[in-house]
Every structure is written in structure tokens, then in C-alpha cells.
Motif scaffolding. Structure first.
Motif, PDB file in Angstrom:
ATOM      1  N   ASN A 107       0.836  -1.203   0.000  1.00 32.65           N
ATOM      2  CA  ASN A 107       0.000   0.000   0.000  1.00 32.65           C
ATOM      3  C   ASN A 107       0.872   1.254   0.000  1.00 32.65           C
ATOM      4  OD1 ASN A 107      -2.361   1.527   0.071  1.00 32.65           O
ATOM      5  ND2 ASN A 107      -2.354   1.610   2.305  1.00 32.65           N
ATOM      6  N   ASP A 108       0.391   2.279  -0.678  1.00 35.84           N
ATOM      7  CA  ASP A 108       0.993   3.609  -0.581  1.00 35.84           C
ATOM      8  C   ASP A 108      -0.139   4.628  -0.681  1.00 35.84           C
ATOM      9  OD1 ASP A 108       0.792   4.748  -3.447  1.00 35.84           O
ATOM     10  OD2 ASP A 108       1.723   2.782  -3.764  1.00 35.84           O
ATOM     11  N   ASP A 109       0.170   5.862  -0.378  1.00 33.85           N
ATOM     12  CA  ASP A 109      -0.876   6.896  -0.337  1.00 33.85           C
ATOM     13  C   ASP A 109      -1.081   7.600  -1.677  1.00 33.85           C
ATOM     14  OD1 ASP A 109      -1.324   6.376   2.327  1.00 33.85           O
ATOM     15  OD2 ASP A 109       0.119   7.884   3.017  1.00 33.85           O
ATOM     16  N   TYR A 110      -0.356   7.216  -2.710  1.00 33.59           N
ATOM     17  CA  TYR A 110      -0.385   7.979  -3.957  1.00 33.59           C
ATOM     18  C   TYR A 110      -0.916   7.206  -5.160  1.00 33.59           C
ATOM     19  CZ  TYR A 110       2.530  10.892  -1.057  1.00 33.59           C
ATOM     20  OH  TYR A 110       2.992  11.653  -0.018  1.00 33.59           O
ATOM     21  N   THR A 111      -0.804   5.885  -5.162  1.00 32.46           N
ATOM     22  CA  THR A 111      -1.244   5.091  -6.316  1.00 32.46           C
ATOM     23  C   THR A 111      -2.769   4.993  -6.314  1.00 32.46           C
ATOM     24  OG1 THR A 111       0.788   3.786  -6.192  1.00 32.46           O
ATOM     25  CG2 THR A 111      -1.003   2.889  -7.522  1.00 32.46           C
ATOM     26  N   HIS A 139      -5.354  -1.907   0.361  1.00 28.76           N
ATOM     27  CA  HIS A 139      -5.725  -0.607   0.916  1.00 28.76           C
ATOM     28  C   HIS A 139      -5.968  -0.669   2.434  1.00 28.76           C
ATOM     29  CE1 HIS A 139      -7.297   3.443   0.908  1.00 28.76           C
ATOM     30  NE2 HIS A 139      -8.424   3.033   1.505  1.00 28.76           N
ATOM     31  N   HIS A 140      -6.639  -1.700   2.898  1.00 29.69           N
ATOM     32  CA  HIS A 140      -7.007  -1.785   4.310  1.00 29.69           C
ATOM     33  C   HIS A 140      -5.940  -2.442   5.188  1.00 29.69           C
ATOM     34  CE1 HIS A 140     -10.976  -0.174   3.687  1.00 29.69           C
ATOM     35  NE2 HIS A 140     -11.248  -1.086   2.764  1.00 29.69           N
ATOM     36  N   GLY A 142      -2.596  -3.032   4.211  1.00 32.43           N
ATOM     37  CA  GLY A 142      -1.227  -2.601   3.919  1.00 32.43           C
ATOM     38  C   GLY A 142      -0.529  -3.419   2.850  1.00 32.43           C
ATOM     39  N   HIS A 170       3.705   6.074 -10.973  1.00 34.18           N
ATOM     40  CA  HIS A 170       3.116   5.676  -9.688  1.00 34.18           C
ATOM     41  C   HIS A 170       4.174   4.978  -8.827  1.00 34.18           C
ATOM     42  CE1 HIS A 170      -0.812   6.734 -11.143  1.00 34.18           C
ATOM     43  NE2 HIS A 170      -0.681   5.930 -12.173  1.00 34.18           N
TER      44      HIS A 170
END
Length: 180
Positions: A107-111, A139-140, A142, A170
Motif C-alpha cells: 500500500n501507498d498513499d499515492y497510487t 488498501h485496508h 497494507g 506511480h
């Protein structure tokens, strides 16, 4: 008949092409090539080498399986003269499944979520529902498992995903983890 000259100290041997081909087939050679007639070719040394290879092969037989075969076939072309009575026991091949590796998306905050679904469908052949489930797991929780493969395939898929994500701008990260 083909005649071959021999070096000193060897008895000259005459044989037909068919006899030589049969000798090669007896020792298990798939292909054989008749050398061109040239000075110094010794057909007897060729036959001696064939006998040596046949002896080495029968001496290296592993006696672990119940399947027995005769070292030489018993048919009209090769009468049983008592010299080739060796039985060979063949060992079964020991096959083991290769170690499995999970291809994991991090997970990352930008993709964008749509991009992750696209990657899962394109590189892992997941349908839309399954790709959405994996994306939500990433997403949930990680991280999420995109697929499980042998190491070389898992590494290739992870590299393909990472390269594609970078080419699209990305920061999606794909790694492999051992399943053992």
C-alpha cells in the motif's frame, strides 16, 4: 564392405555400415556418424570404445526400483550368447515441487485504486471482482497477495509490475515473499 586401415600393432577389421550402426544402437547412441575413409582410422578402437561405454553404463546402474530390464535386447538380430546377462535396475526420478513465492502488492498513499486493479488484471489475469478484493486488501491491510508462483516467475512478475508502475508515474511497490 568398407575397409579401414589400422595403425601398427592392431589387427585390421572389416565391417559393413549396417554392423557398425547396430553396434552404435546397442550402446544407446541416438545418432552415429560414419567417418570418412582416411588414413589412421581404426574401426577396432571404435568398437572397443563402444564396449567400454556399454560396460560403464551397466556398472553405474542404480538398483533401487523394482522395474528390471535386460541390458541388451533378445531378438533375432542379437542372439543371447551368455555374455550380456546383466540386469539393470532403474531408479525412479525424484521430483519435488519448487518452492512457492507470493507476489505481494504494498500500500501507498499515492497510487490510484483503479491503477492497482488494472495491474492485477493485466499482469495476474484476475477478473474484476477478484482484482477489486485484492486492491481493497492492499488498501485496508497494507499489503495483498496478487498470486503465488515459483521464484523465477514471481520475480519476473514483480519486476514487470514495478517497471510498469514507474513508467506510469506511480510509486506502487511489488515484492515477493517466501511461502515456505
Amino acid at each position: 564392405m568398407t575397409h579401414f586401415s589400422t595403425p601398427k600393432g592392431r589387427k585390421a577389421t572389416t565391417m559393413t555400415k549396417q554392423v557398425m550402426q547396430q553396434r552404435f544402437q546397442q550402446m544407446g547412441t541416438m545418432e552415429w556418424h560414419m567417418p570418412s575413409q582416411r588414413e589412421g582410422f581404426d574401426s577396432q578402437s571404435l568398437l572397443d570404445d563402444a564396449d567400454l561405454h556399454a560396460e560403464n553404463r551397466s556398472m553405474c546402474a542404480v538398483k533401487t526400483q523394482a522395474h528390471r530390464i535386460d541390458a541388451h535386447s533378445h531378438d533375432e538380430d542379437h542372439p543371447d550368447d551368455g555374455q550380456h546377462d546383466a540386469d539393470v535396475m532403474l531408479a525412479p526420478p525424484v521430483l519435488k515441487r519448487p518452492p512457492q513465492y507470493a507476489v505481494v502488492l504494498m500500500n501507498d498513499d499515492y497510487t490510484p485504486m483503479d491503477f492497482v486493479i488494472e495491474v492485477l488484471q493485466q499482469y495476474f489475469a484476475l477478473n474484476l471482482d477478484r482484482a477489486t478484493q485484492v486492491m481493497l486488501q492492499v488498501h485496508h491491510e497494507g499489503k495483498g497477495i496478487a498470486g503465488i508462483y515459483p521464484r523465477d516467475i514471481a520475480e519476473t512478475k514483480a519486476n514487470q509490475v514495478n517497471n510498469y508502475a514507474r513508467s506510469q508515474g506511480h510509486p506502487l511497490l511489488c515484492q515477493i515473499e517466501s511461502q515456505e
